[in-house]
Design a protein around this motif. Structure first.
Motif, short mmCIF file in Angstrom:
data_model
loop_
_atom_site.label_atom_id
_atom_site.label_comp_id
_atom_site.label_asym_id
_atom_site.label_seq_id
_atom_site.Cartn_x
_atom_site.Cartn_y
_atom_site.Cartn_z
N GLN A 190 68.08 -40.01 20.43
CA GLN A 190 67.65 -40.11 21.83
C GLN A 190 67.47 -41.58 22.19
O GLN A 190 67.13 -42.40 21.32
N ARG A 250 65.17 -43.23 23.46
CA ARG A 250 63.89 -43.88 23.11
C ARG A 250 63.92 -44.42 21.68
O ARG A 250 63.06 -45.22 21.29
N TYR A 251 64.88 -43.96 20.87
CA TYR A 251 64.98 -44.46 19.49
C TYR A 251 66.19 -45.38 19.30
O TYR A 251 66.58 -45.67 18.16
N ASP A 269 70.62 -37.77 24.71
CA ASP A 269 69.21 -37.67 25.09
C ASP A 269 68.69 -36.24 25.05
O ASP A 269 67.50 -36.03 24.87
N GLN A 308 74.42 -41.90 21.40
CA GLN A 308 73.17 -41.50 22.06
C GLN A 308 73.35 -40.15 22.74
O GLN A 308 74.28 -39.95 23.51
N SER A 320 65.42 -40.80 14.24
CA SER A 320 64.29 -41.36 15.01
C SER A 320 63.99 -42.75 14.48
O SER A 320 64.66 -43.72 14.83
N ASN A 321 63.02 -42.85 13.58
CA ASN A 321 62.69 -44.15 13.00
C ASN A 321 62.66 -44.00 11.48
O ASN A 321 63.05 -42.97 10.94
#
Ligand SMILES: NC(=O)c1ccc[n+]([C@@H]2O[C@H](COP(=O)([O-])OP(=O)(O)OC[C@H]3O[C@@H](n4cnc5c(N)ncnc54)[C@H](O)[C@@H]3O)[C@@H](O)[C@H]2O)c1
Length: 258
Positions: A41, A43-44, A64, A62, A16-17
């Protein structure tokens, strides 16, 4: 001295982050010499790129929805093309729709139940199945998934995620039993509270974090490096005869009663 994971090939699923468990664990895996693939995903995507683009020999793919075989197939083809096989898989994935984390478990809708279980439990099964042939290329493998005490006992604020963690724990044990003959081990790390994106979505999380050291025998919260070091142990040959276990990394919180 060579690292404990020197020459090992691993996949970290659920990057993620910089606050995420996946990234905390990644740093320990790299320190011990592992070569890594990552799934994340969309979004990250930017975080995943920024965090991992300098890691020598690593690849990012990636995915998702890691409960979707149609997405996993090409992702694992790419991992196989680049790494050739896998020695370990770290599952660091969990999600529940916010509405399911605020009401009563009793009122969970079927849609929210499915979404929570697909993301937080089924992904372990789907990812392990996709990794199985890559483990076989290397003569075996080790799967490590992140769980929480709320799957063993009622932690009221954890809501339907607690029920999904109970399923995750069970999946871990069944996978361990079925895949053991192929030298594939499956274990879970039950982590004390850590300040991450997912954790912030749990109502009352900060209170739980504040309260944990009052009850934990070691009188402290854990840090990300504790999760990382325990993951190194479970991914390495040091744990070659450990499977189907839940290793609690929670300063002892889980052993206490009233
Ligand atoms: N933070 C804590 O206190 C704590 C404690 C115990 C266990 N855990 C577990 O650690 C794991 C990682 O969570 P985190 O706290 O780092 O939060 P996080 O939000 O940083 O990570 C969750 C990850 O799950 C991914 N994800 C969600 N649904 C997905 C899906 N369908 N397909 C693919 N990826 C999906 C997200 O993209 C994200 O990368 C989770 O299993 C969580 O339950 C966290």
């Amino acid at each position: 001295m060579p690292g404990l994971l020197e020459g090992k090939l691993g996949l970290v699923a659920g990057l993620s982050n910089k606050y995420g468990v996946a990234w905390g664990v990644t740093q320990a895996l790299i320190r011990e010499g592992a070569r890594l693939a990552f799934t994340y995903q969309g979004r990250y995507a930017e975080h995943a790129h920024d965090l991992t683009s300098d890691i020598a020999g690593s690849i990012r793919v990636q995915v998702d929805d890691a409960s979707d075989d149609a997405l996993l197939r090409p992702a694992f083809d790419e991992i196989r093309r680049n790494l050739g096989g896998l020695d370990f898989l770290v599952h660091s994935i969990g999600f529940s729709p916010p509405a399911a984390l605020t009401g009563r478990v009793t009122d969970t809708t079927r849609d929210d139940f499915r979404t929570t279980f697909d993301a937080s439990a089924y992904t372990l099964l789907a990812l392990t199945r996709a990794a199985e042939p890559l483990f076989n290329e290397r003569g075996g493998g080790s799967v490590v998934a992140m769980t929480y005490y709320g799957g063993e006992k009622v932690v009221l604020g954890y809501k339907i995620m607690g029920v999904a963690k109970a399923a995750l724990d069970g999946i871990g044990r069944y996978l361990a039993a079925e895949l053991g003959p192929d030298n594939i081990r499956v274990n879970l790390l039950s982590l004390g509270p850590l300040r991450t994106m997912a954790a912030r979505g749990i109502p009352g999380f900060l209170g739980m974090m504040h309260e944990a050291p009052n009850r934990a025998p070691l009188r402290r919260n854990i840090g990300m490096e504790d999760a990382g070091n325990a993951a190194v142990f479970l991914c390495s040959d040091l744990s070659r005869n450990v499977t189907g276990e839940i290793l609690h990394v929670d300063a002892g919180y889980n052993i206490t009663g009233m």
